[in-house]
Scaffold this active site. Structure first.
Site, PDB file in Angstrom:
ATOM      1  N   SER A   1      14.397  15.404   2.008  1.00 10.59           N
ATOM      2  CA  SER A   1      15.483  14.477   2.333  1.00 10.59           C
ATOM      3  C   SER A   1      14.942  13.209   2.968  1.00 10.59           C
ATOM      4  CB  SER A   1      16.466  15.134   3.300  1.00 10.59           C
ATOM      5  OG  SER A   1      17.494  14.219   3.642  1.00 10.59           O
TER       6      SER A   1
ATOM      7  N   ARG B   1       0.821  -1.211   0.000  1.00  9.86           N
ATOM      8  CA  ARG B   1       0.000   0.000   0.000  1.00  9.86           C
ATOM      9  C   ARG B   1       0.856   1.263   0.000  1.00  9.86           C
ATOM     10  NH1 ARG B   1      -2.393  -3.897  -0.795  1.00  9.86           N
ATOM     11  NH2 ARG B   1      -4.564  -4.383  -0.407  1.00  9.86           N
TER      12      ARG B   1
ATOM     13  N   GLU C   1       1.941   1.683  -3.468  1.00 10.58           N
ATOM     14  CA  GLU C   1       0.804   2.179  -4.254  1.00 10.58           C
ATOM     15  C   GLU C   1       0.643   3.687  -4.072  1.00 10.58           C
ATOM     16  OE1 GLU C   1      -2.755  -0.365  -4.528  1.00 10.58           O
ATOM     17  OE2 GLU C   1      -3.905   1.398  -3.939  1.00 10.58           O
TER      18      GLU C   1
END
Lengths: 147, 147, 147, 147, 147, 147, 147, 147, 147, 147
Positions: D115, D89, D92
């Site tokens: 960063s 996830r 995704e």
């Protein structure tokens, strides 16, 4: 200790050695057939009693019980595209019908997905005069995109 | 002339333009919903009448009819692992439950596969008090390994 | 007609041409900043009024409106591992901290996931004496594995 | 001696054996929760005292202490695209929202990055009437492109 | 309008047509040689005056100016491993000496990285009796891991 | 006997155990710092005396000496694109600046490459008021394409 | 216990040790030559008697018998594209003639496939004055697409 | 002019338009069925008369004739592993039976290969009471390894 | 203007149209056969006169001349592993004999490489009573590893 | 027993231990230098006497003899694109000159390939005033496409 993957291999070998079936394991564990199979193949964590009953039936030891209970890193394919023909056919369904399923989900429900988490699965052999059929039911909660 | 892929894109755009649904297309064509959707997305060849009816409803021309009728090179994903979340969940099911399904097919039927050729598919929205569900049924003929 | 991807490119070019910002677009559309940006980049379907307002502000035509409203095939990276350094850092976070996040989700919530569907996202610049910081908040519903 | 990866596996097994939590480990070590988890999973080197305290709580030996202290080769995924659903996830989110985050960073800060080195991470369960939520905060220093 | 990539191709062709060198472009633009080259190849956004001066020298139009000024999606290789031999040698250096550089950064500075953002680059031909040498200097800020 | 790779791992562990630095190893061996580091990481064959001195300092045995002396199969990354952030930044430099370096080599020298064989490397920490810098110098012989 | 893969390796080594041929194994087992070879290489499950006869001839033990009898995860290549030249030529046939075979199947039979499950295979050396030939016969049931 | 690939697509479309079959094309060209199909799909160069006869029957022009006659860059799959199910089954045969075929070639002939160059192919529909079969014959010269 | 790749395709088509051979092109250009072929396929930059002579013989225009003269991004394969059988055999030689060649270079010369830059190539047909042979000579300068 | 790959590693180590060269091995075995090297690296099966002589010279045992004699699964690279610089240069030759060699084979011989099976290889150091050269001769039978 055993990893979940080693425990899954131990289950497969114990099934041959003892002749125990997935159906018997599911009944002993007291959970659905497909859930139990997936759990013993390392894809779900089991409760303490569940793990102990499964291990006892398979004549496996305490290290297997611990492995059955531990949290999995899920994912059971060795390669992105599976090579075993029985599993490949499922991938082929995604290749050929994936966009079809997507279009129908959107038409019937809206912009969202079928959950693979709040999800259950059934595999059934269905007699048929022209040759028995395998019916796989994927049943997941509809989750709409919500911000 | 249009390729099957270009025709599929034309169908998607014509659906937005005309407001026609997959369900209306299936009724007009006279074939099951999922089959019709897959065919218009380029995964099955249509018969002459089927193609003409679909094209008429979508206000597409003769080149679309020819494309609908021609033999497909099947496979609808742009990458081996799909990235669209709605389609990815199907791939995730194969990753997490592929070996489970394989084990259950072998236990219930023997050494063989669920055909993805002699095969039908259904996608259904099922009301549920805790949130509606999407039920996808994969129904394929059992094919035993036979030499 | 425009595809969602072509419309996203048209948005990026119109932003340079008109000087319109994502913040102005979000205000005009009346939706959160990150949602609006994602939608105009082709990752969400917009409502009719939303699409028309955005197109008007960007001086884009009706084909853009239709593209903004249509259902996306989501996924915005050209390669599995992103090469643009600003996006790569997010991938690096998944590489370095993915298992950490997984362990903490399981410890705090149990066996489940953070939904990426019932999900919202915020990006904020936060002043800091040693150099301003970027704070990205991923906020998704906890979904437990339920059979 | 143990590699960092073997030590991480030993930590996971010791946690099951001893029942110690990541939260307890963080408290014992005296560092933030997510940092401690990442470090014990092999993604950060620990100081001598930190390593000894963690090993003592987990009932691990001197070889684990040395492994905890040594410099890591970071990166915790077995494949470029993660297969475990909880981790996927996050990937995704990068696929669907990566370009959105990039656009917003550039609009709010200019040409640069968040960063992933001067960086901290928090994972929190947030109660919500419609279902608890997981909130992951990525907090990194803004680094402008400077020649 | 031109994309950054099309603009980069236009620059390469205009250089052949006009005979203008990277060194002349850098002088005209008023920025370091390697920065100017990278910017015109689509890896950095240019300021308005910089872009106009470069376009004028190359006899390119306003669309090139806009492309030079727009924010890049960085990354200039067509494949993960470059195939052009001149560029491949740099990849080979990473393959053969990457871990060496990592070890020396850690020994000299601690747990951190050489920034590729706060970074400058120089390429120089250095005469040598046994054959001239190419000296490439990578000069980036040391960024320690800081939570 | 040890492979070069196993010997490199033994070196890394012996460095922690003995506290010996790469700088001390280079001085003992009598070769440049980066060469010595690369050689002990398995990327160069060492002379007999060099290997013996390094092994002695690291308190390693005769099998390490033989491994240090043997001809390497070079290449030190586990994946085509490195995942460790310290090494990835070098890959990012090739992605972002590879074509820039190629153009400048051709402009300054003609059609050829910087050799990665007749090549030396230096890594240096350079103090700087706004934060110390890491300067990596790649210095290779120019090799023109010659038929 | 032995995995199917370890058992296949044991078969290959036992063949060298004992001098037994695939033809003798097939005769002993009482099944076709190619089926027997594939089964002993781990691609088919054997019946109890078949497994025992094969193991006896190869002087292998009970663990090999169990491995021969167990259900395979099929797929015998280490990489998606095989590197061994004898096997690669088969892949080359698919590359060069795959679409040809597809077109001819569709012209002769309609929209369907040659089954690789209801399938048999023969490999034969055929004398020929200009050099003997190898004739491989792939014989699979035609399966039409049926909804 | 047409590339071989464009010419192959033109052939496929002309076949639909004219109703000409591969069998008719083979007869007109005067070459075997599979050879003719492969040649028109761009995998073999045709002689001048062959190309003209094929083009005439398909009502294609001189540019198609030139394309049919030109030397191919062979290889007809878009991805290393084919996704079309009809072609995939051939790949599956290589996955499942590739090592079997290799072992039998070596047992029957020695250390060598079946040539894919001095090679012919036949595809035939064979009536069968339990369902017709497709028989594909691969017939290549045995080439022993010779130094 | 033409890219080098488009120019290479134009050369291939012009050769068919005009019947000019690579040998004639090499003679006209006044360079070795393999060099000329590689250059016209886009792998080497040509001098002004060379480019003009080649273009004249092939009846190509000024844009081809400019393309022939421009600096190439070398690398002529569409995929990491070539699929055309004539080219694949060269890759197979690297797969099967690459380590052999490496060992012999090291035994005969020391730790170094055969340069692919200071390099020439010859392809020759050599008559042979048992069938003519193709002899490919790779002739590159030995480059020792030198720091 | 040893696999071919383990035997190849044993050969490499025995060469260091005993100081035996490939040239001495070839002379002892009585076969060409490159063939012998390839065979001992696991790419060719050896005859019984050849295997015994090689093993004796290398002071290896009977298990090495059996491994030398067994049929190889050929292919000596760990990755599709080799990373060792000495071997990579061969791959670079295929990348840069592969299409050139293909064009020249077709011009000189017709539509066919250089066999990599009926094939021999030679590696030679050739003195040269500007630096010695390595000359690799690939000599394979021309095989025309014949149906």
């Amino acid at each position: 200790m055993l990893t979940k993957k080693e425990a899954a291999e131990a289950v497969r070998q114990a099934k041959i050695r003892t002749g125990v079936t997935w159906a018997q394991l599911a009944e002993t564990v007291g959970r659905p057939l497909a859930w139990t199979t997936a759990a013993l193949l390392g894809q779900h964590p089991m409760g303490e009693q569940e793990a102990e009953r499964a291990a006892a039936l398979l004549e496996l030891g305490e290290d297997a019980v611990l492995a059955f209970r531990s949290q999995p890193y899920r994912g059971g394919l060795d390669t992105p595209v599976p090579v075993d023909p029985t599993i490949y056919r499922l991938y082929e369904v995604v290749q050929v019908y994936g966009p079809t399923i997507k279009e129908l989900i959107h038409e019937q429900c809206g912009d969202g997905i079928m959950s693979a988490i709040n999800f259950k699965l059934d595999v059934e052999r269905v007699p048929h005069p022209k040759g028995d059929r395998i019916v796989i039911t994927l049943d997941g909660k509809y989750l709409p995109y919500e911000w």
